[in-house]
Motif scaffolding. Sequence first.
Motif, PDB file in Angstrom:
ATOM      1  N   THR A  17       1.903   3.710  -3.262  1.00 25.20           N
ATOM      2  CA  THR A  17       1.563   5.137  -3.215  1.00 25.20           C
ATOM      3  C   THR A  17       2.774   6.007  -3.486  1.00 25.20           C
ATOM      4  O   THR A  17       2.716   6.970  -4.264  1.00 25.20           O
ATOM      5  CB  THR A  17       0.968   5.493  -1.836  1.00 25.20           C
ATOM      6  OG1 THR A  17      -0.191   4.693  -1.596  1.00 25.20           O
ATOM      7  CG2 THR A  17       0.591   6.963  -1.777  1.00 25.20           C
ATOM      8  N   THR A  55       0.666  13.338  -1.688  1.00 25.39           N
ATOM      9  CA  THR A  55       1.811  12.940  -2.509  1.00 25.39           C
ATOM     10  C   THR A  55       2.429  14.111  -3.261  1.00 25.39           C
ATOM     11  O   THR A  55       3.545  13.997  -3.780  1.00 25.39           O
ATOM     12  CB  THR A  55       1.390  11.855  -3.522  1.00 25.39           C
ATOM     13  OG1 THR A  55       0.218  12.291  -4.222  1.00 25.39           O
ATOM     14  CG2 THR A  55       1.112  10.540  -2.832  1.00 25.39           C
ATOM     15  N   SER A 107      -2.053  15.412   4.840  1.00 24.08           N
ATOM     16  CA  SER A 107      -1.224  14.323   5.370  1.00 24.08           C
ATOM     17  C   SER A 107      -1.428  14.160   6.879  1.00 24.08           C
ATOM     18  O   SER A 107      -1.551  13.040   7.380  1.00 24.08           O
ATOM     19  CB  SER A 107       0.257  14.599   5.079  1.00 24.08           C
ATOM     20  OG  SER A 107       0.513  14.635   3.702  1.00 24.08           O
ATOM     21  N   SER A 151       0.828  -1.214   0.000  1.00 25.04           N
ATOM     22  CA  SER A 151       0.000   0.000   0.000  1.00 25.04           C
ATOM     23  C   SER A 151       0.855   1.255   0.000  1.00 25.04           C
ATOM     24  O   SER A 151       0.672   2.145  -0.841  1.00 25.04           O
ATOM     25  CB  SER A 151      -0.931   0.004   1.223  1.00 25.04           C
ATOM     26  OG  SER A 151      -1.771  -1.127   1.233  1.00 25.04           O
ATOM     27  N   VAL A 152       1.787   1.341   0.943  1.00 28.33           N
ATOM     28  CA  VAL A 152       2.596   2.550   1.074  1.00 28.33           C
ATOM     29  C   VAL A 152       3.581   2.667  -0.075  1.00 28.33           C
ATOM     30  O   VAL A 152       3.751   3.748  -0.664  1.00 28.33           O
ATOM     31  CB  VAL A 152       3.341   2.566   2.419  1.00 28.33           C
ATOM     32  CG1 VAL A 152       4.213   3.815   2.536  1.00 28.33           C
ATOM     33  CG2 VAL A 152       2.352   2.507   3.573  1.00 28.33           C
ATOM     34  N   VAL A 169       1.872   7.059  -7.365  1.00 34.46           N
ATOM     35  CA  VAL A 169       0.891   8.145  -7.272  1.00 34.46           C
ATOM     36  C   VAL A 169       1.463   9.512  -7.630  1.00 34.46           C
ATOM     37  O   VAL A 169       0.813  10.282  -8.338  1.00 34.46           O
ATOM     38  CB  VAL A 169       0.238   8.167  -5.872  1.00 34.46           C
ATOM     39  CG1 VAL A 169      -0.689   9.374  -5.721  1.00 34.46           C
ATOM     40  CG2 VAL A 169      -0.552   6.881  -5.640  1.00 34.46           C
TER      41      VAL A 169
END
Length: 265
Positions: free
Chosen positions: A200, A219, A242, A196-197, A204
């Motif tokens: 991203t 991002t 964030s 997931s991280v 992304v």
Amino acid sequence: MSEFRCLVKKDIKEILRTGKLILFVVLGLGIAVMILAFTALFTDLPDFLEVELPGIDIVSLENMMGTLYPRMVRESLGIFAYYIGIFYSLIIILVSHAVLPNERKNGKWVLPVQQGYTKRTIVTSKCLVYGTLAAASVFVSYLFYYAAAETFMMRNMPFGNAFFLAVIHGLNLFFILCFTMLLSVYFKSSVVAVISVLGTVLFVPDIMNYLPVGIYLPTYMLTFVYESGSDFGLVVGPLLMSIFLLILTYYIVVIKLEKESSSAL
């Protein structure tokens, strides 16, 4: 607060004892030295080849080398920031994603919980210590790179600009590491947190760079540093987003841990 301070001290000792802090520092400075060396070496390569290989298309080669390793401080810092965002992030995600799950699996939370420490405090301390030290390492390596680049590259960035970019990139790594550790607790498999991280961070920023909404997403802080931006008002929105997402993720994880504790009683 006294319990939290004890956990923070324990986690600092742990990150020192396991060599992770050394890894963070050496990795950041190592990437800096590598990019600096490549820039110094490869930008002189066209002149060498022009002498050794007459007739070579020296203009195209110079353009390529200038794009890959520019000898201008602002542009070169963008290259360095990109390497930090990709390779540094990759390694710290792989190093940290299993820390909390392994502690739970090996029963290292049992004694602290019996002594009155909460799972929430344990997770908070770990995220704060790991995230802060990773961020500090990036901040230091960024300023080191700036200082070194100033000695042999075209100076086109003031120190104040570099300082704030170093702060932003440090925050980038703080958020990346905290999200990794929190998601590793939430999901049954910490590999999901890695995917997931990492997904991203890797994909992304490039995708959102082509969409108008991208400048409002977290991002964009990565994109801003990659481009060595100077309009710092642009990162206020992504920074607030964030922080909001980190707090939201934190409380979702805390609720999950509290439900687990209640069901265990």
